[in-house]
Motif scaffolding. Structure first.
Motif, PDB file in Angstrom:
ATOM      1  N   LEU A  11       0.850  -1.194   0.000  1.00 53.12           N
ATOM      2  CA  LEU A  11       0.000   0.000   0.000  1.00 53.12           C
ATOM      3  C   LEU A  11       0.881   1.238   0.000  1.00 53.12           C
ATOM      4  O   LEU A  11       1.616   1.488   0.945  1.00 53.12           O
ATOM      5  N   LEU A  66       1.165   5.231   0.143  1.00 51.31           N
ATOM      6  CA  LEU A  66       0.436   6.451   0.475  1.00 51.31           C
ATOM      7  C   LEU A  66       1.174   7.650  -0.116  1.00 51.31           C
ATOM      8  O   LEU A  66       1.076   8.758   0.381  1.00 51.31           O
ATOM      9  N   SER A  73       3.966   2.003   4.049  1.00 50.78           N
ATOM     10  CA  SER A  73       2.925   3.006   3.845  1.00 50.78           C
ATOM     11  C   SER A  73       3.294   4.309   4.530  1.00 50.78           C
ATOM     12  O   SER A  73       3.151   5.391   3.963  1.00 50.78           O
ATOM     13  N   ILE A  74       3.774   4.196   5.769  1.00 44.95           N
ATOM     14  CA  ILE A  74       4.036   5.412   6.526  1.00 44.95           C
ATOM     15  C   ILE A  74       5.229   6.172   5.967  1.00 44.95           C
ATOM     16  O   ILE A  74       5.197   7.400   5.891  1.00 44.95           O
ATOM     17  N   GLN A 131       4.208   8.013   2.964  1.00 39.34           N
ATOM     18  CA  GLN A 131       3.465   9.201   3.348  1.00 39.34           C
ATOM     19  C   GLN A 131       4.424  10.320   3.769  1.00 39.34           C
ATOM     20  O   GLN A 131       4.235  11.480   3.404  1.00 39.34           O
ATOM     21  N   PHE A 158       4.845  13.979   2.033  1.00 43.09           N
ATOM     22  CA  PHE A 158       4.682  15.138   2.919  1.00 43.09           C
ATOM     23  C   PHE A 158       5.895  16.060   2.828  1.00 43.09           C
ATOM     24  O   PHE A 158       5.758  17.285   2.721  1.00 43.09           O
ATOM     25  N   PRO A 160      -0.876  14.331   1.916  1.00 43.57           N
ATOM     26  CA  PRO A 160      -1.127  12.922   2.231  1.00 43.57           C
ATOM     27  C   PRO A 160      -2.559  12.513   1.924  1.00 43.57           C
ATOM     28  O   PRO A 160      -2.803  11.402   1.462  1.00 43.57           O
ATOM     29  N   ALA A 161      -3.510  13.446   2.124  1.00 46.96           N
ATOM     30  CA  ALA A 161      -4.913  13.102   1.888  1.00 46.96           C
ATOM     31  C   ALA A 161      -5.151  12.721   0.433  1.00 46.96           C
ATOM     32  O   ALA A 161      -5.883  11.766   0.151  1.00 46.96           O
ATOM     33  N   ILE A 176      -4.039   9.187  -0.128  1.00 44.43           N
ATOM     34  CA  ILE A 176      -4.909   8.181   0.500  1.00 44.43           C
ATOM     35  C   ILE A 176      -6.193   8.031  -0.310  1.00 44.43           C
ATOM     36  O   ILE A 176      -6.727   6.934  -0.451  1.00 44.43           O
ATOM     37  N   ALA A 213      -6.004   5.444  -2.876  1.00 45.79           N
ATOM     38  CA  ALA A 213      -6.185   4.080  -2.376  1.00 45.79           C
ATOM     39  C   ALA A 213      -7.672   3.764  -2.269  1.00 45.79           C
ATOM     40  O   ALA A 213      -8.098   2.647  -2.561  1.00 45.79           O
ATOM     41  N   ILE A 214      -8.462   4.776  -1.874  1.00 49.29           N
ATOM     42  CA  ILE A 214      -9.882   4.491  -1.686  1.00 49.29           C
ATOM     43  C   ILE A 214     -10.574   4.266  -3.025  1.00 49.29           C
ATOM     44  O   ILE A 214     -11.505   3.477  -3.117  1.00 49.29           O
ATOM     45  N   GLY A 218     -16.080   9.735   4.154  1.00 46.83           N
ATOM     46  CA  GLY A 218     -15.692   9.001   5.361  1.00 46.83           C
ATOM     47  C   GLY A 218     -16.510   7.735   5.513  1.00 46.83           C
ATOM     48  O   GLY A 218     -15.969   6.649   5.754  1.00 46.83           O
ATOM     49  N   PHE A 249     -15.402   5.106   3.065  1.00 48.92           N
ATOM     50  CA  PHE A 249     -14.185   4.422   3.510  1.00 48.92           C
ATOM     51  C   PHE A 249     -14.547   3.302   4.487  1.00 48.92           C
ATOM     52  O   PHE A 249     -14.090   2.169   4.363  1.00 48.92           O
TER      53      PHE A 249
END
Lengths: 531, 359
Positions: free
Chosen positions: B66, B68, B154-155, B158, B162, B281-282, B285, B288-289, B329, B332
């Motif tokens: 995944l 991000l 993933s982190i 991100q 960022f 970051p949003a 993400i 991914a959704i 939201g 998700f």
């Protein structure tokens, strides 16, 4: 103004020798100050100041306010259509042919200086203190030396006398007498103020000071002061670094439970922090409206309220969504991101999209001055102490209490824990609520140092995760080291490269560090490491 | 590919190449069948997003990684194209200078080094592919070599996006800071706002999407694609049987990044702006959704997801702007809880298809 200075010095001499009998403002003096050539007026004014003339201050103020009229030999102060005689203070009628007294900028400057001088010898210590602070901010030149001499002689408060002597030295450092210059440099060398350093720097310019001995003294004094200032700066960087670190620690501690112990990627963690901050805001408003007398202590009530507000939301999240996603970290990531969007929008709907004002209670405002260039704000100190208390409390809870034992048991071996009668579902909820509640505490603390708005959580979520990952998942001590380390490194780099570049460098550093040590500073050993 | 999926590809080709241009350019505006410029823009935009969703699906749905940070690759491609478009403005900017307006505003006298070659279309087109590809290669090489996986990966992706966002927000990095690039006038010397140009970009985007879809199908059905799925399901066993997962993961990671970069390059001339918010970051993400909503590990799913989510976004932000985040939201949460296979999974459940697309 050489003439006026000389006159001033003469008048001062007369005063020091005791020839200056204090007397009230005479009509002749008032006329001399109010009418004529600027040089003469200033001379008269300065003489009056040096003579210690009584009742001079209101007259000077009136002149500054352009409220003075003159007719023949008489001078009047006219305020709100009521006129008084400037010298006697008796009510008077202003003749038809009275003219306004006009003061040009130079005259105004002299009047202001006179006003400050009068305040320097005011009997009230607070007035003197304000006057001295005001004077210290302005550039002072030789014309004020006599004033200062007089004030130094009269000053009784040791601290104020010290400041006055500092100011006098700042003037004397450019005196034509070498001995006086040396003495002044020596006196200034004791200082640790940035303004003194720049003054000495100026004197070191090639055309300013020619005498080698004085130059040497200047260089030495400057080095000494710079040394002291450097310590202040270093301590300041370390302090702001620790302060930032403790904020990161507070933000990450809750995550150390939910992510580190339970393995839940809670992207709504930032919003739980935000809820804590809004809880503090609501508490503040309740206190303001219903308990205004206790307003200064609202923050003490806000701490548990923030904790429980976030803990409740966390418990609801765990029961409704996260419960079904244990062991599927990427799914929890997406679902909790969804929750975070909903929470953010709810707060926007309830409180509006703008930042809301949260006030520091009086006892958290201000700060303690440690060095001349280092003041530690009380709210920052309070956050450091608070972070340490929360950390201590959490360590105690996890290591020493029954709940902590259960949480550790369930995370280590869920089935075994279940077999010996632990209600694992309940423990999950409690543990998640605990992590969320700590996020709430972080929010409460953050409300005292930063903006409170719907986007508050977003700015902490990346940082929080990096702290936990860097520290090593499941390691409380690692979280502490990572948070404080990142805080201090960030502030050190900031002084060197600016805030944004520092942040970028820290992020790059973390990315590189994780390449080297994927398990963080403290790798978890044994079987659970791969989980 | 089965006969049915060939039929699907043909149908979408027909829609992109014939139906949309005819409805937009030929049908008079007052007819009910007219396709407005707004609709063309919206669909063109979503097709760019669909390419990203497809790229996301290759790396996440099929390989189990995944990311991000795909928003960064998208934005880099967009910025590479944007630089060329800025140079094409020429002296028609606010300040009638050879330099882009924001540089005149910053009082710069010459182009910074990374703008060299930006006046050549071919050079910037190469950059669209090379910059995201190279960054993905370097980042991926180190990350996969250290066996960073799952949430860790993933982190740090991100964190990467960022950090880039913070960098691009700055004025002195030479990318227009906060405002990014905008006010484009022409591309290859042709005015960018004519209906024909808009339609050309739309058709190009559609063809790219279809091309990537066919490519992804071929890739997934190949031996390479099967190894990827094996890595997703049990990386340890793949290693044990003598494969080196690093190469496979790195290859698909770079392919996926390049796809996003191309999507960004197609996005910018259509929408007319690129700024650092694409790197938030949003934004990553959300990609991914799209894949998750449509259905992971199906190729048509992410495209459906991109259309569904962005269509809903377009509708909500006009009709009920304050409800958009509630909807997103809830989407998700609902998809992860109730629709692990997304919309495609739901459709299959109702039509009773068990096999079908599963490559």
């Amino acid at each position: 103004m050489p003439l006026s200075t000389r006159l001033f010095a003469l008048a001062l001499l007369a005063l020091l020798l005791g020839f200056g009998p204090a007397h009230a403002l005479t009509p002749q003096q008032a006329k001399a100050i109010a009418e004529g050539d600027s040089d003469e007026r200033i001379a008269a004014l300065n003489k009056a100041v040096a003579d210690g003339t009584a009742d001079l201050a209101p007259f000077v103020q009136a002149l500054l306010d352009d409220a003075v009229k003159i007719a023949g030999d008489k001078v009047f102060v006219v305020r709100d259509d009521k006129a008084v005689d400037a010298a006697t203070g008796a009510a008077a009628t202003v003749p038809e042919n009275a003219e306004d007294v006009v003061s040009n900028n130079r005259m105004k400057g002299a009047l202001q200086a006179a006003q400050a001088a009068l305040q320097l010898v005011s009997p009230d210590v607070e007035t003197r203190r304000t006057a001295i602070t005001e004077m210290a901010k302005q550039t002072i030149d030789e014309s004020q030396l006599v004033l200062l001499e007089k004030a130094v002689a009269a000053e009784t408060d040791a601290g104020l006398k010290h400041s006055l002597e500092r100011m006098r030295a700042a003037i004397l450092v450019s005196s034509s007498d070498k001995a006086k210059r040396l003495a002044a440099v020596k006196s200034l060398a004791e200082s640790s103020e940035p303004t003194v350093a720049s003054l000495l720097q100026e004197r070191l310019a090639p055309d300013a000071e020619t005498d080698p001995e004085v130059r040497a003294a200047l260089t030495q004094a400057l080095d000494g002061i710079r040394g002291k200032l450097a310590w202040g700066e270093r301590a300041g960087v370390v302090f702001t670094g620790i302060s930032l670190g403790s904020i990161l620690l507070l933000a990450a501690l809750g995550l150390a439970i939910t992510y580190g112990l339970m393995g839940v990627i809670n992207m709504a963690h930032g919003e739980l922090i935000m809820i804590g901050a809004y809880a503090a805001y609501v508490t503040q408003n309740l206190f303001r409206n219903y308990l205004p007398g206790l307003f200064d202590y609202y923050i003490l009530a806000a701490i548990p309220i923030s904790f429980f507000a976030s803990a409740l939301v966390g418990a609801a999240m765990e029961r409704s969504v996260i419960r079904w996603l244990y062991g599927r970290p990427l799914e929890t990531l997406l679902a909790t991101w969804g929750i975070s969007l909903v929470l953010m929008q709810s707060v926007r709907t309830l409180f509006g999209a703008q930042n809301v004002p949260v006030e520091n209670p009086a006892w958290l405002s201000g700060g303690v001055s440690v060095l001349s260039n280092l003041t530690l704000p009380f709210n920052r100190i309070a956050i450091i102490v608070f972070a340490m208390l929360v950390l201590g409390g959490l360590a105690y809870l996890v290591a020493r209490t029954r709940l902590g034992l259960f949480v550790r048991g369930v995370t280590q071996n869920r089935r075994m824990a279940s077999c010996v009668g632990v209600n694992t579902a309940k423990v999950d909820t409690y543990a998640f609520a605990l992590g969320s509640g700590i996020a709430g505490l972080a929010g409460c603390a953050l409300s005292q140092v930063g903006n409170v708005g719907p986007d508050l959580g977003q700015s902490y979520i990346v940082d929080s995760f990096l702290v936990v990952v860097l520290g090593g998942v499941g390691q409380l001590a690692g979280t502490v080291y990572a948070a404080l380390g990142l805080g201090v490194i960030n502030k050190l780099l900031e002084g060197w490269a600016g805030a944004v570049l520092a942040k970028i460098m820290v992020l790059v550093f973390i990315v590189v560090f994780i390449q080297k040590r994927p398990q963080g500073i403290f790798a978890m050993k044994g079987r659970s490491a791969e989980a | 590919m089965s006969l049915k999926s060939w039929f699907g590809v043909l149908a979408s080709l027909l829609a992109v190449l014939v139906v949309a241009p005819v409805l937009n350019l030929m049908v008079p505006p007052d007819s009910v069948f007219h396709m407005s410029d707004f609709a063309v823009l919206l669909i063109g935009k979503i097709m760019c997003y669909a390419i990203c969703a497809l790229a996301m699906d290759l790396i996440w749905g099929y390989t189990g990684i995944l990311s991000l940070g795909h928003g960064l690759f998208f934005a880099l491609g967009g910025y590479a194209m944007g630089m060329y478009l800025m140079r094409q403005i020429g002296r028609d900017g606010q300040y009638q200078s050879d330099m882009p307006d924001f540089m005149v505003f910053l009082n710069w006298k010459e182009f910074p080094w990374h703008w060299a070659g930006s006046d050549s279309f071919l050079f910037q087109a190469a950059m669209v592919v090379l910059v995201p590809g190279l960054l993905a290669f370097i980042f991926g090489y180190f990350a996969f070599r250290s066996r960073i996986k799952g949430v860790y990966f993933s982190i740090i992706t991100q964190a990467m996006t960022f950090a880039a966002m913070l960098l691009f927000f700055r004025n002195e990095t030479g990318f227009g800071g906060n405002n990014g690039f905008t006010d484009f006038k022409r591309i290859l010397g042709i005015t960018i706002t004519t209906p024909q140009m808009k339609m050309f970009l739309f058709v190009l985007t559609g063809l790219t999407l279809i091309g990537f879809f066919v490519f992804a199908r071929w890739l997934i059905a190949s031996k390479f694609g099967r190894v990827l799925q094996a890595i997703r399901d049990a990386e340890g066993r793949v290693m044990f049987t003598g494969y080196d997962p690093l190469r496979y993961k790195l290859t698909i990671w770079v392919i996926s990044a390049v796809m996003c970069g191309i999507a960004g390059a197609l996005y910018v001339p259509q929408v007319g702006i690129i700024n650092p918010s694409e790197m938030s970051p949003a934004a990553s993400i959300e990609m991914a959704i799209w894949a998750a909503v449509g259905g992971r590990a199906t190729l048509i799913g992410p495209i459906v997801g991109a259309f569904f989510v962005n269509g809903a976004k377009s509708w909500f932000t006009q009709a009920f702007p304050e409800f958009w985040l509630y909807f997103l939201g809830a989407l998700f949460i609902a998809v992860t809880l109730f629709l692990p296979q997304g919309i495609i999974g739901l459709v299959r459940k109702f039509t009773g298809h068990k096999d079908g697309e599963k490559a």
